[in-house]
Design an enzyme around this catalytic site. Sequence first.
Site, mmCIF file in Angstrom:
data_model
loop_
_atom_site.group_PDB
_atom_site.id
_atom_site.type_symbol
_atom_site.label_atom_id
_atom_site.label_comp_id
_atom_site.label_asym_id
_atom_site.label_seq_id
_atom_site.Cartn_x
_atom_site.Cartn_y
_atom_site.Cartn_z
ATOM 1 N N GLN A 1 1.186 3.457 2.196
ATOM 2 C CA GLN A 1 1.839 3.603 3.511
ATOM 3 C C GLN A 1 2.391 2.261 4.004
ATOM 4 O O GLN A 1 2.404 1.984 5.203
ATOM 5 C CB GLN A 1 0.862 4.185 4.527
ATOM 6 N N SER A 2 2.868 1.431 3.084
ATOM 7 C CA SER A 2 3.389 0.118 3.463
ATOM 8 C C SER A 2 4.644 0.210 4.341
ATOM 9 O O SER A 2 5.636 0.842 3.957
ATOM 10 C CB SER A 2 3.740 -0.655 2.180
ATOM 11 N N ASN A 3 4.586 -0.423 5.500
ATOM 12 C CA ASN A 3 5.780 -0.517 6.353
ATOM 13 C C ASN A 3 6.792 -1.475 5.745
ATOM 14 O O ASN A 3 8.003 -1.280 5.868
ATOM 15 C CB ASN A 3 5.391 -1.050 7.740
ATOM 16 N N ALA B 1 0.851 -1.192 0.000
ATOM 17 C CA ALA B 1 0.000 0.000 0.000
ATOM 18 C C ALA B 1 0.887 1.243 0.000
ATOM 19 O O ALA B 1 2.096 1.149 0.222
ATOM 20 C CB ALA B 1 -0.878 -0.016 1.248
ATOM 21 N N ALA C 1 7.309 -2.009 2.544
ATOM 22 C CA ALA C 1 8.021 -1.327 1.453
ATOM 23 C C ALA C 1 9.130 -0.447 2.037
ATOM 24 O O ALA C 1 10.277 -0.477 1.570
ATOM 25 C CB ALA C 1 7.039 -0.499 0.633
#
Length: 336
Positions: free
Chosen positions: A75-77, A73, A79
């Site tokens: 706001q992917s942690n 997403a 990533a």
Amino acid sequence: MLTDRIPRVSIAHLPTPLEPLPRLATLLNGPQIWVKRDDQTGLATGGNKARKLEFLVAQALAQGADTLITCGAAQSNHARQTAAAAARFGLSCVLVLRGAPPQQIQGNLLLDHVLGAEIVWAGDAPLADRMEEIAESLRAQGRRPYIVPYGGSNALGVCGYVAAMEELLAQSAREGLMFDHIVLASSSGGTQAGLSIAARARGYRGCILGISVDLQADPLRRRIADLAAETADLLGLRLSFTPEDFAVEDGYIGGGYGVVGDLEREAIRLLAQTEGLLLDPVYTGRAFGGLIDLIRRGAFSPQERVLFWHTGGVAGLFARSDIFEFHTLENSDREG
Ligand SMILES: *Cc1c(COP(=O)(O)O)cnc(C)c1O
């Protein structure tokens, strides 16, 4: 250690601390509550993906990769932690993120940029397909891409949480603590799969409850069971798993992935204001909100000891000032 034969690089700050939450426990008048601080793993503000990446990056390096590709997403942690791991090992990083570029670059996305990742917006195209296409075009240019799966959740990534559970068991044995329940946020299922494998292999008798942040219980249990089976196989363990082996609570999904409601808002505020501990709006806010609700409903006896496994994500909080109302004390002295 169950994962000793699997190549691993050192990334995370381990062991992560194990801490009680006495003020919160008193306030809720329920069981003892402890927290396993995987929000303190390091790697560009911490979180559970650091443990998975120790095994995934080791394989990428062994294969001679020069670029990590992953997805998630906006706001992917995962990533953000993958971008940090790439930087740390001198690799390039491409992040395939769902949707369109947001108006403001903040939270995890800000860190992705700072960490030097290249960002590709996927719209609503399937993320796995976009990663394959990008890998193909990089290979055509003579580059060596390595695809890290969604959430870092394949058998190799799950090894991070097999080792994490062994870490907890050693730590709790040293401190003479036994946890009757472990509660965590569960999404791609890798964290819960890893904890459950080591629990079974090491004879842990408590219950491991995953609070689903997006999937219904049945598909999530199937996903965890598949990952657990693949990982047990990789580790040469003769263990078999069925979906019924996993405890999953899907009653707190509310408006869906990333939609913040009163449950998350109140959990974030309560933990911050009673213990000075930060939760994130997507995963741990929801899971801790669920835990608070279960405690209020009397799901645990006061003699029991509950461990909340904090999986990180606090960078995402910095993108969500919209979820709170802020009151400032008016300077009424100066008026009048
Ligand atoms: C990814 C993530 C989870 C979920 O872990 P899975 O292994 O995908 O189930 C939980 N909390 C945070 C903060 C995460 O970033």
